[in-house]
Design a protein around this motif. Sequence first.
Motif, PDB file in Angstrom:
ATOM      1  N   VAL A 110      -9.776  18.750  65.534  1.00 54.73           N
ATOM      2  CA  VAL A 110     -10.742  19.799  65.214  1.00 54.73           C
ATOM      3  C   VAL A 110     -10.477  20.178  63.765  1.00 54.73           C
ATOM      4  O   VAL A 110      -9.318  20.357  63.367  1.00 54.73           O
ATOM      5  N   GLU A 111     -11.540  20.292  62.993  1.00 51.98           N
ATOM      6  CA  GLU A 111     -11.418  20.653  61.580  1.00 51.98           C
ATOM      7  C   GLU A 111     -12.361  21.816  61.304  1.00 51.98           C
ATOM      8  O   GLU A 111     -13.497  21.826  61.765  1.00 51.98           O
ATOM      9  N   ALA A 112     -11.879  22.811  60.573  1.00 50.10           N
ATOM     10  CA  ALA A 112     -12.697  23.964  60.194  1.00 50.10           C
ATOM     11  C   ALA A 112     -12.428  24.267  58.727  1.00 50.10           C
ATOM     12  O   ALA A 112     -11.286  24.204  58.270  1.00 50.10           O
ATOM     13  N   PHE A 113     -13.499  24.579  58.003  1.00 52.32           N
ATOM     14  CA  PHE A 113     -13.350  24.888  56.577  1.00 52.32           C
ATOM     15  C   PHE A 113     -14.561  25.655  56.089  1.00 52.32           C
ATOM     16  O   PHE A 113     -15.611  25.668  56.721  1.00 52.32           O
ATOM     17  N   ASN A 114     -14.378  26.303  54.945  1.00 46.70           N
ATOM     18  CA  ASN A 114     -15.490  27.004  54.324  1.00 46.70           C
ATOM     19  C   ASN A 114     -15.788  26.378  52.968  1.00 46.70           C
ATOM     20  O   ASN A 114     -15.080  25.478  52.513  1.00 46.70           O
ATOM     21  N   ASN A 115     -16.820  26.872  52.329  1.00 44.05           N
ATOM     22  CA  ASN A 115     -17.205  26.391  51.008  1.00 44.05           C
ATOM     23  C   ASN A 115     -16.434  27.192  49.968  1.00 44.05           C
ATOM     24  O   ASN A 115     -16.715  28.378  49.772  1.00 44.05           O
ATOM     25  N   PRO A 116     -15.491  26.586  49.258  1.00 44.00           N
ATOM     26  CA  PRO A 116     -14.681  27.337  48.293  1.00 44.00           C
ATOM     27  C   PRO A 116     -15.472  27.798  47.078  1.00 44.00           C
ATOM     28  O   PRO A 116     -14.988  28.627  46.316  1.00 44.00           O
ATOM     29  N   ARG A 140     -15.990  20.858  62.711  1.00 41.70           N
ATOM     30  CA  ARG A 140     -16.335  19.538  63.237  1.00 41.70           C
ATOM     31  C   ARG A 140     -15.167  19.005  64.043  1.00 41.70           C
ATOM     32  O   ARG A 140     -14.031  19.419  63.848  1.00 41.70           O
ATOM     33  N   PHE A 141     -15.486  18.100  64.931  1.00 38.48           N
ATOM     34  CA  PHE A 141     -14.447  17.555  65.809  1.00 38.48           C
ATOM     35  C   PHE A 141     -14.787  16.129  66.179  1.00 38.48           C
ATOM     36  O   PHE A 141     -15.929  15.687  66.088  1.00 38.48           O
ATOM     37  N   ASP A 142     -13.746  15.414  66.574  1.00 36.20           N
ATOM     38  CA  ASP A 142     -13.910  14.081  67.140  1.00 36.20           C
ATOM     39  C   ASP A 142     -13.028  14.030  68.377  1.00 36.20           C
ATOM     40  O   ASP A 142     -12.637  15.074  68.893  1.00 36.20           O
ATOM     41  N   ASN A 143     -12.669  12.877  68.838  1.00 36.06           N
ATOM     42  CA  ASN A 143     -11.860  12.771  70.052  1.00 36.06           C
ATOM     43  C   ASN A 143     -10.416  13.210  69.849  1.00 36.06           C
ATOM     44  O   ASN A 143      -9.703  13.442  70.820  1.00 36.06           O
ATOM     45  N   GLU A 144      -9.972  13.304  68.599  1.00 31.20           N
ATOM     46  CA  GLU A 144      -8.574  13.615  68.328  1.00 31.20           C
ATOM     47  C   GLU A 144      -8.333  14.943  67.624  1.00 31.20           C
ATOM     48  O   GLU A 144      -7.323  15.591  67.861  1.00 31.20           O
ATOM     49  N   SER A 185     -23.360  14.413  63.515  1.00 31.02           N
ATOM     50  CA  SER A 185     -22.902  14.545  64.901  1.00 31.02           C
ATOM     51  C   SER A 185     -21.555  15.255  64.937  1.00 31.02           C
ATOM     52  O   SER A 185     -20.717  15.073  64.065  1.00 31.02           O
ATOM     53  N   ASN A 186     -21.378  16.090  65.940  1.00 34.19           N
ATOM     54  CA  ASN A 186     -20.126  16.837  66.144  1.00 34.19           C
ATOM     55  C   ASN A 186     -19.763  17.741  64.975  1.00 34.19           C
ATOM     56  O   ASN A 186     -18.592  17.974  64.693  1.00 34.19           O
ATOM     57  N   GLU A 187     -20.775  18.280  64.271  1.00 31.48           N
ATOM     58  CA  GLU A 187     -20.535  19.214  63.174  1.00 31.48           C
ATOM     59  C   GLU A 187     -21.428  20.434  63.391  1.00 31.48           C
ATOM     60  O   GLU A 187     -22.616  20.300  63.660  1.00 31.48           O
ATOM     61  N   TYR A 188     -20.826  21.620  63.273  1.00 28.41           N
ATOM     62  CA  TYR A 188     -21.521  22.879  63.507  1.00 28.41           C
ATOM     63  C   TYR A 188     -21.275  23.803  62.333  1.00 28.41           C
ATOM     64  O   TYR A 188     -20.192  23.795  61.745  1.00 28.41           O
ATOM     65  N   VAL A 189     -22.261  24.604  61.984  1.00 28.32           N
ATOM     66  CA  VAL A 189     -22.152  25.490  60.831  1.00 28.32           C
ATOM     67  C   VAL A 189     -22.514  26.918  61.206  1.00 28.32           C
ATOM     68  O   VAL A 189     -23.299  27.167  62.119  1.00 28.32           O
ATOM     69  N   LEU A 210     -18.996  26.790  70.625  1.00 30.73           N
ATOM     70  CA  LEU A 210     -19.515  26.910  69.263  1.00 30.73           C
ATOM     71  C   LEU A 210     -20.876  27.597  69.253  1.00 30.73           C
ATOM     72  O   LEU A 210     -21.114  28.497  68.442  1.00 30.73           O
ATOM     73  N   LEU A 211     -21.756  27.202  70.145  1.00 25.15           N
ATOM     74  CA  LEU A 211     -23.083  27.804  70.205  1.00 25.15           C
ATOM     75  C   LEU A 211     -22.990  29.280  70.595  1.00 25.15           C
ATOM     76  O   LEU A 211     -23.693  30.119  70.026  1.00 25.15           O
TER      77      LEU A 211
END
Length: 69
Positions: free
Chosen positions: A33-39, A27-31, A16-20, A5-6
């Motif tokens: 990965v989620e990605a989205f934009n601002n609609p 963002r992600f957790d142990n299970e 925590s665990n959120e990148y922009v 990500l970096l």
Amino acid sequence: MESVLLKMGYTKSSESNEYVKGNWTVRFDNECVEAFNNPDIEAGWHFIGPIEKVDLEQLLLEIDEFIIQ
């Protein structure tokens, strides 16, 4: 995961665990990965998938394609 990500230009948010990057959030957790934009800024896009099956670099490249357009 954080290093990818970096490397792709994302910065860690206050959550925590959120990148922009721009109006995109990953963002992600142990299970998952989620990605989205601002609609409110552009057409909404949302992805969620199991962390062990997601190619993070490919996902970030796809997001970069949206950013370029």
